[in-house]
Design an enzyme around this catalytic site. Sequence first.
Site, PDB file in Angstrom:
ATOM      1  N   GLN A 229       0.743  -1.239  -0.051  1.00 37.40           N
ATOM      2  CA  GLN A 229       0.028  -0.192  -0.031  1.00 37.40           C
ATOM      3  C   GLN A 229       0.883   1.252   0.025  1.00 37.40           C
ATOM      4  O   GLN A 229       0.352   2.392  -0.273  1.00 37.40           O
ATOM      5  CB  GLN A 229      -0.858  -0.095   1.258  1.00 37.40           C
ATOM      6  CG  GLN A 229      -1.974  -1.201   1.378  1.00 37.40           C
ATOM      7  CD  GLN A 229      -2.670  -1.047   2.639  1.00 37.40           C
ATOM      8  OE1 GLN A 229      -2.851  -2.461   3.173  1.00 37.40           O
ATOM      9  NE2 GLN A 229      -3.392  -0.162   3.065  1.00 37.40           N
ATOM     10  N   ARG A 376      -8.247  -1.298   8.324  1.00 37.79           N
ATOM     11  CA  ARG A 376      -9.187   0.000   7.911  1.00 37.79           C
ATOM     12  C   ARG A 376      -9.241   0.874   9.076  1.00 37.79           C
ATOM     13  O   ARG A 376     -10.442   1.168   9.515  1.00 37.79           O
ATOM     14  CB  ARG A 376     -10.551  -0.867   7.663  1.00 37.79           C
ATOM     15  CG  ARG A 376     -11.360   0.081   6.850  1.00 37.79           C
ATOM     16  CD  ARG A 376     -12.307  -0.830   5.978  1.00 37.79           C
ATOM     17  NE  ARG A 376     -13.047   0.096   4.891  1.00 37.79           N
ATOM     18  CZ  ARG A 376     -13.858  -0.332   4.199  1.00 37.79           C
ATOM     19  NH1 ARG A 376     -14.303  -1.332   4.221  1.00 37.79           N
ATOM     20  NH2 ARG A 376     -14.421   0.521   3.377  1.00 37.79           N
ATOM     21  N   CYS A 377      -8.332   1.644   9.572  1.00 38.41           N
ATOM     22  CA  CYS A 377      -8.255   2.318  10.875  1.00 38.41           C
ATOM     23  C   CYS A 377      -7.099   3.406  10.801  1.00 38.41           C
ATOM     24  O   CYS A 377      -5.934   2.906  10.293  1.00 38.41           O
ATOM     25  CB  CYS A 377      -8.113   1.319  11.709  1.00 38.41           C
ATOM     26  SG  CYS A 377      -7.789   1.974  13.393  1.00 38.41           S
ATOM     27  N   GLU A 747     -12.544   4.627   6.067  1.00 39.45           N
ATOM     28  CA  GLU A 747     -12.829   3.704   7.225  1.00 39.45           C
ATOM     29  C   GLU A 747     -13.902   4.019   8.261  1.00 39.45           C
ATOM     30  O   GLU A 747     -13.962   3.026   9.148  1.00 39.45           O
ATOM     31  CB  GLU A 747     -11.353   3.646   8.045  1.00 39.45           C
ATOM     32  CG  GLU A 747     -11.263   5.259   8.634  1.00 39.45           C
ATOM     33  CD  GLU A 747      -9.756   5.087   9.057  1.00 39.45           C
ATOM     34  OE1 GLU A 747      -8.762   4.570   8.285  1.00 39.45           O
ATOM     35  OE2 GLU A 747      -9.601   5.835  10.218  1.00 39.45           O
TER      36      GLU A 747
END
Length: 801
Positions: A229, A376-377, A747
């Site tokens: 990523q 997702r944070c 998120e």
Amino acid sequence: MTTTANESRALDEIKIGGLGSSRKRVEDDRFIRGKGNYTDDVVLPGMLHMEILRSPLPHARIKSIDASKAWAMPGVHLVLTGEMMATRNLAWMPTLSYDTQAVLATDKVRFQGQEVACVIADDPYIAKDACEAIEVDYEPLPVIVNPWQGLAPDAPVIRDDKVNQADNVVYNWEVGDKAGTDRAFAQADVVSKLELHYPRSHPSPIECCGSVADFNRATQKLTVYMTTQAPHIIRAAVAMVAELPEQMIRIISPDIGGGFGNKVPVYPGYVCSILASILLERPVKWIEDKTGNLISTGFARDVYLKGEMALRKDGKVLGVRMHTDADHGAFFSDAQPSKFKIGLMHSAFAAYDIPAAHLTARGVYTNKAPGGVAYRCSFRVTEAMFFQERMVQAAADDLGMDQADFRRMNFVRDDDFPHRTPFGFLTDSGQYAKCLDVGLKAIDYENFRKEQAEARKRGRLLGLGISTMTEPLGAGNSREYDILGIKMFDSAELKVHMTGKAILRTGAKTQGQGHETTWAQIVAHELGIPADDVVVEEGDTDTAPFGMGTYASRSTPVAGAAVAMVARKIRAKARKLAAHLLEVSEEDIEWELGRFYVRSSPQRGVSIQECAMAAYSNMPDGMEPGLENTAYYDPPNLTWPFAVYIVTVEVDPDTGVWDVLRMVAVDDCGVRINPMIVEGQIMGGLTEAYAMSSMQFITFDADGNCVGSNYMDYLLPSAWETPGYELHSEVVTPCPHHPIGAKGIGECAAVGGPAAFVNAVMDALSGTGVRNIDMPVLPDRVWEALTYRRDVSGAPPIRQD
Ligand code: CDP
């Protein structure tokens, strides 16, 4: 060149796919046709395959490794062990959080699934068989599966490799105003307390991790295709750790089948495939299998939270104390901003006007795979918001107040922005009460409460859970946010060709979020070039400008802002070209979408496409040719979206099974670039929230065995289980400091959603004396709580012998 009547009108933004257009995702064309290009699709001439031998034991000393049988197998080209890695100074690597991590174990294994050796062979099957032929002699050691065991005075020291590490404490950290918080508690009428565990969870993207390393002896260039990523960070890390010249390293992150934070860390498999390619001078592919992915990478959460709230009896919150014990596993290897050891845990309670707060945080090593990944944070925001909203519900219950009234009373007011949170963040904007009202109206709050009371009389257990939160999205700014000293900002490069078509590259990296669609929409908005005329590329360090990558929903707040800023630079140059073409001075030029015109004579104008042609064919004397530029964007602040999630459930008192009746989501993420994509992000996040709260269970037994490292036990909800969602977008508070007023969204639902589901079940159980059931709120836990009228903990069991 003359201006046509068509071009002379301001273009309709929606028609050209600009801001607010629910443009179909351009990337889906290749994805749904099976034409995506993922790391495993990369096939290079002469390519070899790598497999990893993992430890079956969670804690053991390695007495010896005998790889002779593996070496002797036909088709095997190389066997890498820790000992060999050590000769290259690569047995250990630095982590993104100032720790070290074993690449291949030398002294001990410290978690089940740890990388012990690698085999590189003609095909993956030979490599796998050869891994099984490696004989490792282990001497088992006592195992630690939770922080309390790790903190016991006689606990074995897991990280005995580290000089000066005499215990299992990773860090002790604190933030906030201790004295002010103590004073608040001294004045409280009521003190409400809560303890809970946010269990380990795993992002489990469809695509596992992998890499294809290709070292070319002739050019000395190392090209690595990989599932990352953050490709630029990987390039820097490879340059520094492997001491290779950075300009000779090219990281290509092709299509990614979901990241969710799983693909931020540097994993041993990447490092081994790179070294193998350098040693063998052939491309080496490593593709992780599902169990490898689930057992060794990307673990998130695993935090024990306790806290208390000082309350006035009218409902005003006076102060909050929080303590967290984070189980980091054997290595502290997730990415955290350097200044904040427990990530942005201290963003808790940002939506509420609370005068004083104090947080203490302790990190502990255990015999588990590295944890704490921001799934997702934004760096622990999920745990923070979960605790916040569970605590708020407990406090309202203790006061005997209505859940919604208690929240509304303590919200930061609309006219109180920018607002300094009790832990020192500056929130930017919002309309919290309005969002809550929209949600309550949608769920028909008053009627549901009546229905609930009626149902109770007949033995039916209905519950309603609310979760309201604002969260910080978009790390940096660079003053406060860095990873390993590398400042957090982002970038965009825009090249407008002479025909008015364009290519845009950013330092972010999409993993399914739709950047190829939405970034082009920002260009369309800023320049009037139709979105279909803009191609977006990310993920190749040889072509994309430097950026910190995509995680923590930072792309829109940072890279997205850079896209707007670079388009504005292009527009500034195009204005000069327009003045030249129209033979007036720049000051006499006006702009409307896609067109410059003469203020005093609006019918005289030139389109942005005509300016582009002029940049290559008819520029004024002294002007540098071409129409391209780069922008690096260092945001002044994080963006602060707000969300209200409301769930209603029915719990079966005989079995503990609970069903979602309705789920309402009100998200205010400022200006929506693409409303359809935003809705997709929210639905995906809510589904993950539902999964975490209801069914996902990846834990460890008392011997440190990872239970749930397969999809029979670790459940992903299908369309069958997933509840329907009712989404609301009517509240829009533009971000005051973002160039197009957008806030992050990716998120939010995964962060704020879990508390809504759990609060709903707890609401259904109100009056039973049960204060908490840890996630996942499985039916047997609900049944246990109802039957024995007691809280149910999710902490892993400890060996008693
Ligand atoms: O960093 P990441 O892409 O995961 O998250 P994000 O910045 O919140 O964006 C997720 C997707 O939603 C991207 O395609 C964004 O461009 C889009 N989005 C949007 O259309 N409008 C917003 N206000 C925020 C995001």
